[in-house]
Structures are given as C-alpha cells and as structure tokens.
Design a protein around this motif. Structure first.
Motif, PDB file in Angstrom:
ATOM      1  N   GLN A 224     111.309  41.786  29.574  1.00 14.11           N
ATOM      2  CA  GLN A 224     112.682  41.484  28.888  1.00 14.11           C
ATOM      3  C   GLN A 224     113.366  42.617  28.741  1.00 14.11           C
ATOM      4  OE1 GLN A 224     111.565  38.281  26.091  1.00 14.11           O
ATOM      5  NE2 GLN A 224     111.999  37.099  27.383  1.00 14.11           N
ATOM      6  N   GLU A 227     115.044  44.331  31.500  1.00 16.97           N
ATOM      7  CA  GLU A 227     116.255  43.671  31.787  1.00 16.97           C
ATOM      8  C   GLU A 227     117.201  44.008  30.997  1.00 16.97           C
ATOM      9  OE1 GLU A 227     116.381  42.043  34.476  1.00 16.97           O
ATOM     10  OE2 GLU A 227     117.975  40.971  34.518  1.00 16.97           O
TER      11      GLU A 227
ATOM     12  N   LYS B   8     111.422  35.127  32.288  1.00 18.48           N
ATOM     13  CA  LYS B   8     113.063  34.524  32.149  1.00 18.48           C
ATOM     14  C   LYS B   8     112.918  33.217  31.221  1.00 18.48           C
ATOM     15  CE  LYS B   8     114.406  36.059  36.695  1.00 18.48           C
ATOM     16  NZ  LYS B   8     114.308  35.664  38.223  1.00 18.48           N
TER      17      LYS B   8
END
Lengths: 388, 98
Positions: A224, A227, B8
């Motif tokens: 994460q 990202e 995600k």
C-alpha cells in the motif's frame, strides 16, 4: 499582498510554520536547525499561533509525539538535523506506515564521527528507504514555498505520507537572503483544513493503529505504501501548478538549467546547484554546450523527468554530497538506474563533494565539467575539493 | 491463506477498524484444538468461566454449545478444568484439510 524580507532558510521555515499554524509541534532543537523551533517558540509565546508546542527530552520523543498527534488527526510539523535525525530513525518508517502526513524541516548536516555541524546529505540520505517523501531545496525562497506545498502533498488522500523538506545546513539555513512571503490568509486558503482519514480522536469510528501483522499482512501493508508513493508525482504537479498560478514561482520535480541542447550535464542537488549553474554560464561563454540538472524531488525518484533531461547528453557528471561507503553514491545509483531502465547508455562520472561542509566552489564544478568536455571518463568514484 | 485480504482490500495506515480483538483470527495461533464431547458435558460451565478468551460458546440459559475456533488460541484451560473430561486437546495437524 505578498511582502519581501531578508531572512534565513531556518527563519523562512519558522515563518511558513507560523502561517500554517499547525495544531502540534514537538521538537528538540539541534544545530543547524535550532533556529526553527527557537523562532517558532517565540511565535507560540507571543500568541501568534494556536499550536500546542511540546518541548520533549529527545529527538526520539519529538518524532514519537508528532506521530501520535498526526494519527489523532492533528496537523503536525517538526525539524531536526544530523544525529537528531538519526535518533528519530526508528519512528520514521512507522510514521510512513501509519500514513502520518508530518511536514519536517530537515536541515542537512553530516553525521558523526568526527563531530561536525556543517552540511552534507548523509543524514537524509540514510533515510531514503524510510517511506518519506524527500524534497531538496536550493535556497531560502524555495524552502519557504516548499514547506507550504508540502502540507498539501502530505495530506492528499491519494498520498498521506510524511515529507522531508531538506535544505543545506548553514549554507541555506543561516544565509540571509531576500524571500517573498505570501499573505497569512493566502497561505491558509491554499493549505485549507486537514481532513484526516482515520483520526484516533474520532471516537464514533474507533480504529487501532499499529497492530501486529506478521507473515499474514505485513507485506500487503508495505505494498500500500508503494502505491501511495506512485501517486506522489501527480499530486506534486497538481499542487505545484496551483502554487505557481498563485505566486508565479514554479517548482518542477527536477530543475533543468540549459540542458535542452547540452552535450555535457552536471546532476546535483540543493544549494551547490548555484555554483554549478554559474559555471554553466561561464563555460557557455567559452563555447561549451553544458547544462545543469538539479534533482528536487528525490523520493519518490522522478526517473522519467530525469531521463527526459539527460537523454540527449553525450556525457554526464553526477555529484553527491553523501557517500554510500562500499557502494556507488546514492544519487549516482539512482541516475544510472533510471537511464538503464530507459535503455540509454551515457558515459557517467561520479563525484563526491562537500562532505562535512567542505565548500563547493565554481572551480570544483569546472573541474568536473572539464572531465566531461575532455572525455576523461571512468567508473571510479572521484572527489572534488579533497586533499590527497 | 486464501481467506486473507489482498492489499487493495485492506484498510490503510495499519488501521484495524472497530478496534476490537474479537474480529482478529487468533485461532490461527492454535497448535492444540479443544474438542467438546456434547454427550459427556453436564453444562457446569467451569470451562466457560475459566476460559481466558471467552471462546466457549453458551446460550443465555447456560447451555454450552461449542467452541469458537475463530478466536480460541488452544491454551487447554477448558480441558484441564472439565470435571467430566468432556473436552479433549488434540493436535491441529489432525484437522488439516486434505
């Protein structure tokens, strides 16, 4: 109305902090960043800010208090240098992982030993894998402007990462020069209010931070952060674009100086770019097609912008104000990696300069440029301004 | 591992929503599994009282109904205190799905 004043890099940070009016500042002063919390504490004492200034007993406590306040939903700032930064190290990756948008005035100073209070980039370069955004500034104006932009970048929902705003110790932090300040109101409308994502003080939506995540989830949480870093350049450009419209001062991720038609390009960071650019002008007068590329955003590394600036050059010189003992210097490694990925092979020299605050003069820059011009190229690390 | 979430789908910033350990699958830590024998159980609730993690399931009327394997860490206290030896500790390896 904006106003222009003669001020130092440190005071420019403190003035930006006064205008930003953060909820919490926890700091433990250390040379050469001492002026930042010192000046800011005057603003607190004079009632010019609403900030809760936490005077702690160490840098480790300073950054820990900052982190706790940031995840509680506060807008948080601090400053430090060198061994203070090193003492904070344990908390840096945690702050990045908690996605705490702390804005940090980092005044670059060499790490001991020997004890040395002057500038090099060994303190921040040691933190390059800690998950923070790194922005390196050339002068006081840029430091001031970057502090304000950094709040927006750090707090953006697609980013949510802490930011180091780096300036060169003493050279920039203590040098008095003209800086144009925005209006208080202008700054406050530009940064807006912080709208935190998971504030601990939101008791209607309780969350726990920093739970144990072993082989099951640690890897996913790091992914994460990868990202978030991927979003930084886009958000940076949006914020810098808006800032440029307001102030007329434009800060691309890399600063290109006469690189468009240059055969030989020097890649450098922070205040030493001044001497490098002057040298470019003097060598251009003599008919040499040279240019300077200053890396402003270092983490995330803007590989595409770097390649675009360098791809037409016949040779390059990469100058690092930090050594990576036992391996090529940090900036040089990044530049080579970016060019390799783009399938471009340009002969490159690597130079380490200015360790422990050793002055970097135009004649040092000229020495490196003349190596390129005379095709004196080799992969061995070279040193500018070092006595043999 | 297939029931674990991908990056995600995870909440950001290391946060755990609701802030309760009830939803954390500590059952993964277990190496020994308590197995309840309903036929032998006299519903004395010694196991329910002594379980340090509230992993013995019982009705409001005081009837034991089973063990919460999502949360039970397998400490074996229930088996130790059971006067009827109605709870047996067995290795988790016996329960691995083929």
């Amino acid at each position: 109305m904006s106003r222009k004043d003669i001020t130092s890099g440190n005071w420019a940070v403190a003035e930006a902090m006064r205008q930003i009016n953060p909820d919490v500042v926890a700091a433990y002063p250390i040379t050469p960043s001492t002026d930042i919390p010192m000046k800011f504490s005057e603003f607190v004492a004079d009632g010019l800010v609403d900030t809760n200034l936490v005077t702690v007993e160490s840098e480790h406590s300073a950054i820990s208090a900052c982190l706790a306040a940031a995840v509680s939903g506060a807008r948080v700032m601090t400053a430090s240098s060198a061994n203070g930064v090193a003492l904070m190290h344990e908390i840096f990756p945690i702050a990045a992982s908690y996605r705490a948008p702390i804005v940090f005035g980092l005044v670059n100073r060499s790490l001991g030993a020997p004890i040395n209070i002057h500038c090099d980039h060994s303190d921040s370069m040691a933190e390059r894998d800690s998950g923070w955004i790194h922005i390196y500034c050339e002068d006081g104006q840029e430091v001031y402007d970057t502090m304000i932009m950094a709040v927006r970048i750090a707090e953006h929902k697609d980013v949510l990462l802490p930011v180091f705003v780096c300036q060169d110790g003493f050279i920039t932090s203590h040098c008095f020069e003209p800086v144009e300040f925005m209006d208080d109101e202008e700054v406050r409308s530009f940064i807006g209010e912080r709208d935190p994502l998971f504030p601990l003080l939101d008791i209607d939506n309780p969350v726990a931070y920093g739970s144990l995540a072993l082989t099951d989830y640690y890897f996913e949480i790091k992914r994460q952060q990868v990202e978030a870093m991927k979003h930084v350049e886009r958000v940076y450009r949006e914020v810098a674009g808006e800032f440029a419209k307001k102030t007329g001062r434009d800060y691309p991720v890399v600063d290109t100086y006469k690189t468009d038609d240059a055969d030989h390009i020097m890649v450098i960071m922070s205040s030493a770019a001044g001497a490098a650019k002057d040298t470019v002008d003097r060598l251009r007068e003599k008919g040499h097609k040279v240019g300077c590329l200053r890396i402003r955003l270092f983490r995330p590394f803007p590989a595409k912008a770097v390649v675009d600036a360098l791809k037409g050059a016949k040779s390059i010189a990469v100058l690092d104000r930090a050594a990576s003992l036992g391996a090529p210097a940090p900036l040089f490694t990044e530049i080579k990696g970016a060019l390799y990925d783009a399938g471009i092979h340009i002969p490159a020299n690597t130079y380490v300069y200015g360790l422990g605050g050793r002055d970097f003069f135009p004649h040092n820059a000229e020495e490196a440029f003349m190596d390129l011009i005379n095709n004196n190229m080799s992969p061995e690390e070279r040193y500018l301004g070092l006595r043999e | 591992m297939s029931s674990l979430k991908g990056w995600k789908d995870l909440p950001l910033a290391t946060t755990v929503p609701a802030s309760t350990s009830e939803k954390v699958q500590t059952g993964q830590w277990r190496s020994m599994r308590p197995v309840w024998n309903e036929e032998e159980c006299i519903h004395c609730l010694q196991c329910w009282i002594q379980c340090p993690d509230k992993s013995i399931k019982a009705t409001p009327e005081g009837k034991v109904t089973g063990i919460d394997y999502f949360f039970c860490k397998g400490c074996g206290t229930c088996a130790a205190v059971c006067p009827k030896k109605a709870i047996e500790m067995r290795p988790e390896s016996e329960f691995i799905e083929q």
